[in-house]
Scaffold this active site. Structure first.
Site, PDB file in Angstrom:
ATOM      1  N   ALA A 237       0.854  -1.189   0.000  1.00 48.18           N
ATOM      2  CA  ALA A 237       0.000   0.000   0.000  1.00 48.18           C
ATOM      3  C   ALA A 237       0.891   1.240   0.000  1.00 48.18           C
ATOM      4  CB  ALA A 237      -0.884  -0.014   1.233  1.00 48.18           C
TER       5      ALA A 237
ATOM      6  N   GLY B  29       0.537  -5.114   1.133  1.00 45.43           N
ATOM      7  CA  GLY B  29      -0.687  -5.220   0.333  1.00 45.43           C
ATOM      8  C   GLY B  29      -0.453  -5.876  -1.025  1.00 45.43           C
TER       9      GLY B  29
ATOM     10  N   GLU C 119      -0.577  -9.462  -0.287  1.00 44.58           N
ATOM     11  CA  GLU C 119      -1.983  -9.783   0.012  1.00 44.58           C
ATOM     12  C   GLU C 119      -2.814  -9.903  -1.277  1.00 44.58           C
ATOM     13  OE1 GLU C 119      -2.208  -6.497   2.851  1.00 44.58           O
ATOM     14  OE2 GLU C 119      -2.828  -7.972   4.362  1.00 44.58           O
TER      15      GLU C 119
ATOM     16  N   GLU D 287       4.901  -4.713   7.284  1.00 46.29           N
ATOM     17  CA  GLU D 287       4.023  -3.733   7.957  1.00 46.29           C
ATOM     18  C   GLU D 287       4.382  -3.430   9.402  1.00 46.29           C
ATOM     19  OE1 GLU D 287       2.871  -6.155   5.946  1.00 46.29           O
ATOM     20  OE2 GLU D 287       1.055  -5.546   4.903  1.00 46.29           O
TER      21      GLU D 287
HETATM   22  N1  CAA Z   1       4.484   3.282  -0.852  1.00 48.78           N
HETATM   23  C1  CAA Z   1       4.835   4.435  -1.456  1.00 48.78           C
HETATM   24  N2  CAA Z   1       5.918   4.585  -2.233  1.00 48.78           N
HETATM   25  C2  CAA Z   1       6.676   3.484  -2.405  1.00 48.78           C
HETATM   26  C3  CAA Z   1       6.393   2.249  -1.813  1.00 48.78           C
HETATM   27  C4  CAA Z   1       5.226   2.167  -1.014  1.00 48.78           C
HETATM   28  N3  CAA Z   1       4.817   1.014  -0.443  1.00 48.78           N
HETATM   29  N4  CAA Z   1       7.339   1.364  -2.158  1.00 48.78           N
HETATM   30  C5  CAA Z   1       8.210   2.029  -2.945  1.00 48.78           C
HETATM   31  N5  CAA Z   1       7.811   3.311  -3.094  1.00 48.78           N
HETATM   32  C6  CAA Z   1       8.465   4.384  -3.852  1.00 48.78           C
HETATM   33  C7  CAA Z   1       9.637   4.958  -3.093  1.00 48.78           C
HETATM   34  O1  CAA Z   1       9.196   5.922  -2.155  1.00 48.78           O
HETATM   35  C8  CAA Z   1      10.440   5.568  -4.223  1.00 48.78           C
HETATM   36  O2  CAA Z   1       9.840   6.762  -4.608  1.00 48.78           O
HETATM   37  P1  CAA Z   1      10.757   8.115  -4.774  1.00 48.78           P
HETATM   38  O3  CAA Z   1      11.634   7.789  -5.927  1.00 48.78           O
HETATM   39  O4  CAA Z   1       9.735   9.149  -5.067  1.00 48.78           O
HETATM   40  O5  CAA Z   1      11.479   8.258  -3.496  1.00 48.78           O
HETATM   41  C9  CAA Z   1      10.225   4.552  -5.350  1.00 48.78           C
HETATM   42  O6  CAA Z   1       9.040   3.836  -5.032  1.00 48.78           O
HETATM   43  C10 CAA Z   1      11.365   3.574  -5.494  1.00 48.78           C
HETATM   44  O7  CAA Z   1      11.550   2.951  -4.226  1.00 48.78           O
HETATM   45  P2  CAA Z   1      12.962   2.888  -3.473  1.00 48.78           P
HETATM   46  O8  CAA Z   1      13.823   4.023  -3.884  1.00 48.78           O
HETATM   47  O9  CAA Z   1      12.698   2.715  -2.020  1.00 48.78           O
HETATM   48  O10 CAA Z   1      13.519   1.543  -4.128  1.00 48.78           O
HETATM   49  P3  CAA Z   1      14.579   0.526  -3.486  1.00 48.78           P
HETATM   50  O11 CAA Z   1      14.905  -0.421  -4.603  1.00 48.78           O
HETATM   51  O12 CAA Z   1      15.661   1.219  -2.792  1.00 48.78           O
HETATM   52  O13 CAA Z   1      13.752  -0.280  -2.371  1.00 48.78           O
HETATM   53  C11 CAA Z   1      11.849  -1.462  -1.479  1.00 48.78           C
HETATM   54  C12 CAA Z   1      12.686  -1.109  -2.738  1.00 48.78           C
HETATM   55  C13 CAA Z   1      12.682  -2.321  -0.511  1.00 48.78           C
HETATM   56  C14 CAA Z   1      10.636  -2.247  -1.962  1.00 48.78           C
HETATM   57  C15 CAA Z   1      11.430  -0.146  -0.752  1.00 48.78           C
HETATM   58  O14 CAA Z   1      10.849   0.724  -1.720  1.00 48.78           O
HETATM   59  C16 CAA Z   1      10.415  -0.379   0.320  1.00 48.78           C
HETATM   60  O15 CAA Z   1      10.771  -0.811   1.410  1.00 48.78           O
HETATM   61  N6  CAA Z   1       9.125  -0.051   0.053  1.00 48.78           N
HETATM   62  C17 CAA Z   1       8.070  -0.162   1.017  1.00 48.78           C
HETATM   63  C18 CAA Z   1       7.606  -1.597   1.190  1.00 48.78           C
HETATM   64  C19 CAA Z   1       6.565  -1.700   2.277  1.00 48.78           C
HETATM   65  O16 CAA Z   1       6.810  -1.433   3.429  1.00 48.78           O
HETATM   66  N7  CAA Z   1       5.342  -2.178   1.895  1.00 48.78           N
HETATM   67  C20 CAA Z   1       4.249  -2.355   2.803  1.00 48.78           C
HETATM   68  C21 CAA Z   1       3.360  -1.144   2.796  1.00 48.78           C
HETATM   69  S1  CAA Z   1       2.134  -1.180   4.078  1.00 48.78           S
HETATM   70  C22 CAA Z   1       0.899  -2.145   3.459  1.00 48.78           C
HETATM   71  O17 CAA Z   1       0.971  -2.694   2.382  1.00 48.78           O
HETATM   72  C23 CAA Z   1      -0.305  -2.224   4.362  1.00 48.78           C
HETATM   73  C24 CAA Z   1      -1.367  -3.196   4.049  1.00 48.78           C
HETATM   74  O18 CAA Z   1      -1.503  -4.219   4.671  1.00 48.78           O
HETATM   75  C25 CAA Z   1      -2.375  -2.925   3.007  1.00 48.78           C
END
Ligand code: CAA
Length: 255
Positions: A62, A105, A108, A128
């Site tokens: 998400a 998500g 999921e 999460e």
């Molecule tokens: N939400 C918003 N933006 C996201 C994102 C997310 N879940 N995942 C990646 N992005 C964005 C980053 O912010 C970045 O944007 P900018 O260039 O504008 O900064 C772009 O995508 C590229 O990401 P990274 O620079 O972070 O890429 P990376 O290769 O260094 O890392 C990654 C990849 C490990 C997947 C890292 O992006 C990450 O940890 N993302 C978040 C993953 C996460 O925590 N997901 C769970 C979300 S909560 C959820 O899903 C709740 C639920 O139950 C519904």
């Protein structure tokens, strides 16, 4: 639709998310589009199988930037379960083809499908708790049913991101494809399903799901027996068995 692409060919719908700049992170507009696409797919009788496949990354969860300032009520309105449940409830077989990240998500979403195939580079997990929340779109319920509670607890509480082989070992994915061969393998499975007997596939899917809800296994077997016998009312059953006896390929009508 800016975020969702659907391509339909030979009874197979391939649905992809197109938000590469955010690694296909799921925001409300994107999930609303996904919801509308699922509604359209459920009404299109020519579609026999659904494959969810997004290039490079399945979905990195998400959208955290959208969620950071949400209240409880806003979080409830943002939540994706209604749409993911719709995917699970589709009567046709569904396959998630996962490459790159399937996190939170995103995982999921994949778990709402009947089966999952992963590319060797896939990275799956529930990060999460590291964000001060927990899975909220079916992850706790569906992962625990697939892997058993201990592995699901490990994934959810530790937030460990695992690779495709580990995900295969614990039952989270059905198969790992060759490098570069993910979509080809998913389409191969989908092609077999699209040629299958639609009523039998639909009934088998529904029976597995019904059986899982039954605490009493004898009751589940009773339901299975009724559904099995009911398939003898279909033309597809006559066609499938005649084709076997006549040593030819069956031509199913879905009746
Ligand atoms: N939400 C918003 N933006 C996201 C994102 C997310 N879940 N995942 C990646 N992005 C964005 C980053 O912010 C970045 O944007 P900018 O260039 O504008 O900064 C772009 O995508 C590229 O990401 P990274 O620079 O972070 O890429 P990376 O290769 O260094 O890392 C990654 C990849 C490990 C997947 C890292 O992006 C990450 O940890 N993302 C978040 C993953 C996460 O925590 N997901 C769970 C979300 S909560 C959820 O899903 C709740 C639920 O139950 C519904």
């Amino acid at each position: 639709m800016p975020y969702i692409d659907v391509a339909i060919e030979n009874g197979i719908a391939v649905l992809g998310i197109d938000r590469p700049q955010a690694l296909n992170a799921l925001n409300r507009d994107l999930v609303d589009e996904l919801d509308a696409s699922i509604d359209a797919i459920s009404k299109d009788e020519s579609i026999r199988v659904l494959v969810l496949y997004s290039k490079q990354n399945f979905a990195a969860g998400a959208d955290i930037k959208n969620m950071v300032d949400m209240s409880e009520a806003e979080a409830k309105a943002f939540a994706f379960s209604e749409t993911f449940n719709k995917i699970e409830d589709l009567p046709i077989p569904t396959i998630a083809a996962v490459e790159g990240y399937a996190l939170g998500g995103g995982l999921e979403l994949a778990l709402a499908c009947d089966m999952r195939i992963a590319a060797p580079d896939a990275k799956l997990g529930f990060p999460e708790t590291g964000l001060g929340i927990m899975p909220g779109a079916g992850g706790t319920a569906r992962a625990a049913r697939l892997t058993g509670p201990a592995k699901a607890m490990e994934l959810i509480l530790l937030g460990t991101i695992i690779g495709a082989e580990e995900a295969h070992k614990i039952g989270l994915v059905n198969q790992v494809s060759e490098s570069g061969g993910l979509l080809e393998l998913a389409l191969k499975w989908a092609g077999r399903l699209a040629k299958g007997a639609p009523v039998a596939l639909r009934t088998a899917k529904q029976t597995v799901r019904q059986g899982l809800l039954e605490a009493d296994v004898k009751r589940a077997i009773e339901i299975e027996g009724d559904n099995w016998a009911a398939l003898f009312n279909t033309e597809d059953q006559k066609e499938g068995m005649k084709a076997f006896i006549e040593k030819r390929k069956p031509a199913y009508q879905g009746k």
